[in-house]
Write a protein that holds these residues in place. Sequence first.
Motif, PDB file in Angstrom:
ATOM      1  N   CYS A 166       0.834  -1.204   0.000  1.00 19.36           N
ATOM      2  CA  CYS A 166       0.000   0.000   0.000  1.00 19.36           C
ATOM      3  C   CYS A 166       0.867   1.252   0.000  1.00 19.36           C
ATOM      4  CB  CYS A 166      -0.938  -0.012   1.204  1.00 19.36           C
ATOM      5  SG  CYS A 166      -0.147  -0.315   2.802  1.00 19.36           S
ATOM      6  N   CYS A 170       1.233   4.009  -3.226  1.00 19.94           N
ATOM      7  CA  CYS A 170       0.654   5.345  -3.016  1.00 19.94           C
ATOM      8  C   CYS A 170       1.613   6.436  -3.477  1.00 19.94           C
ATOM      9  CB  CYS A 170       0.334   5.522  -1.528  1.00 19.94           C
ATOM     10  SG  CYS A 170      -0.322   7.158  -1.117  1.00 19.94           S
ATOM     11  N   LEU A 177      -3.748   2.621   4.813  1.00 17.86           N
ATOM     12  CA  LEU A 177      -4.463   1.354   4.660  1.00 17.86           C
ATOM     13  C   LEU A 177      -3.974   0.343   5.691  1.00 17.86           C
ATOM     14  CD1 LEU A 177      -6.682   0.156   2.794  1.00 17.86           C
ATOM     15  CD2 LEU A 177      -4.849  -1.012   1.574  1.00 17.86           C
ATOM     16  N   CYS A 215      -3.166  10.379   3.006  1.00 18.57           N
ATOM     17  CA  CYS A 215      -4.032   9.665   2.066  1.00 18.57           C
ATOM     18  C   CYS A 215      -4.800  10.665   1.210  1.00 18.57           C
ATOM     19  CB  CYS A 215      -5.000   8.774   2.844  1.00 18.57           C
ATOM     20  SG  CYS A 215      -6.250   7.971   1.813  1.00 18.57           S
ATOM     21  N   ASN A 217      -7.041   9.233  -1.163  1.00 14.37           N
ATOM     22  CA  ASN A 217      -8.163   8.412  -1.631  1.00 14.37           C
ATOM     23  C   ASN A 217      -8.137   8.095  -3.123  1.00 14.37           C
ATOM     24  OD1 ASN A 217      -9.544   8.185   0.930  1.00 14.37           O
ATOM     25  ND2 ASN A 217     -10.146  10.331   0.695  1.00 14.37           N
ATOM     26  N   THR A 218      -6.948   7.897  -3.665  1.00 14.03           N
ATOM     27  CA  THR A 218      -6.878   7.500  -5.076  1.00 14.03           C
ATOM     28  C   THR A 218      -7.154   6.011  -5.251  1.00 14.03           C
ATOM     29  OG1 THR A 218      -4.481   7.218  -4.857  1.00 14.03           O
ATOM     30  CG2 THR A 218      -5.253   9.327  -5.709  1.00 14.03           C
ATOM     31  N   GLY A 219      -6.989   5.227  -4.199  1.00 12.14           N
ATOM     32  CA  GLY A 219      -7.350   3.812  -4.240  1.00 12.14           C
ATOM     33  C   GLY A 219      -6.288   2.865  -4.750  1.00 12.14           C
ATOM     34  N   GLU A 222      -5.558  -0.143  -2.315  1.00 17.21           N
ATOM     35  CA  GLU A 222      -6.508  -1.261  -2.303  1.00 17.21           C
ATOM     36  C   GLU A 222      -6.310  -2.161  -3.520  1.00 17.21           C
ATOM     37  OE1 GLU A 222     -11.357  -2.117  -2.275  1.00 17.21           O
ATOM     38  OE2 GLU A 222     -10.602  -0.066  -2.063  1.00 17.21           O
ATOM     39  N   SER A 230      -9.870  -3.330   2.248  1.00 12.36           N
ATOM     40  CA  SER A 230     -10.765  -2.317   1.705  1.00 12.36           C
ATOM     41  C   SER A 230     -10.455  -0.911   2.218  1.00 12.36           C
ATOM     42  CB  SER A 230     -12.219  -2.672   2.055  1.00 12.36           C
ATOM     43  OG  SER A 230     -13.097  -1.626   1.679  1.00 12.36           O
ATOM     44  N   LEU A 231     -10.719   0.083   1.351  1.00 10.16           N
ATOM     45  CA  LEU A 231     -10.595   1.491   1.737  1.00 10.16           C
ATOM     46  C   LEU A 231     -11.585   1.861   2.839  1.00 10.16           C
ATOM     47  CD1 LEU A 231     -10.220   3.321  -1.704  1.00 10.16           C
ATOM     48  CD2 LEU A 231      -8.474   3.123   0.053  1.00 10.16           C
ATOM     49  N   GLU A 232     -12.614   1.041   3.020  1.00  9.10           N
ATOM     50  CA  GLU A 232     -13.590   1.316   4.075  1.00  9.10           C
ATOM     51  C   GLU A 232     -12.913   1.381   5.449  1.00  9.10           C
ATOM     52  OE1 GLU A 232     -16.648  -1.605   3.967  1.00  9.10           O
ATOM     53  OE2 GLU A 232     -17.386  -1.009   1.985  1.00  9.10           O
TER      54      GLU A 232
END
Length: 248
Positions: A166, A170, A177, A215, A217-219, A222, A230-232
């Motif tokens: 992760c 990034c 994550l 972060c 949030n580009t994903g 994950e 999960s990004l959750e």
Amino acid sequence: MNLKLKIWRQASAETKGKIVTYSISDVSPDMSFLEMMDMHNEQLIQLGEDPVAFDHDCREGICGMCSMFINGEAHGPDRLVTTCQLHMRKFKDGDTITIEPFRANAFPVIKDLAVDRSAFDRIQQAGGFVSVNTSGNTQDANAIPIDKHDADKAFDAATCIGCGACVASCKNASAMLFVSAKVSQYALLPQGRVEATDRVLNMVKQMDEEGFGNCTNTGACEVECPKGISLENIAKMNREYLTASLKG
């Protein structure tokens, strides 16, 4: 298969590194990527050259040691696998494969493809545990009712092996994550609620002190995670952090 390998070689953390090109032949498509690397190292040793240093241990996708950046992807072109689970059939005869270490300020290179990921250990030590009273009055964990949805979510988070893919994937070298998975696996269970406030505050503080980025949030984390974390979990950690901060 005959392949061209472009491998990052760096003698130590204090020296400059560079990409060195090698050729390797008679590679079986059924080999794992690490078996191919072993084969390459045997050839280097026979030539009297220094073998390529890389981390490896279990070769079962559970220890997270085999951190390699292969053709611009953490753990290579396959999905939901670690480098040791990647097979050479994912490549074609005549391919050029570029192999680099995971790159992040918080993961300094030790030698060649091996990096120091002890920053993850220090984050874990800051709060990734549950303190248990072992005086003889402990309650059997199986006797505590837990909603199945929460139990499944906690188990999914706990599958994180701390490999660092992760971070390597990034653009900001964020460890969100990883940290969020370690926070979530406890926050979802009653055993972990006792120390929830201190845990998230201490782990996030240690993450920042280690020099990981933020972060956005580009994903990418994950997508490249070999365990599909999960990004959750990041959203849950943010909620846990906000709640803990308000408590003071």
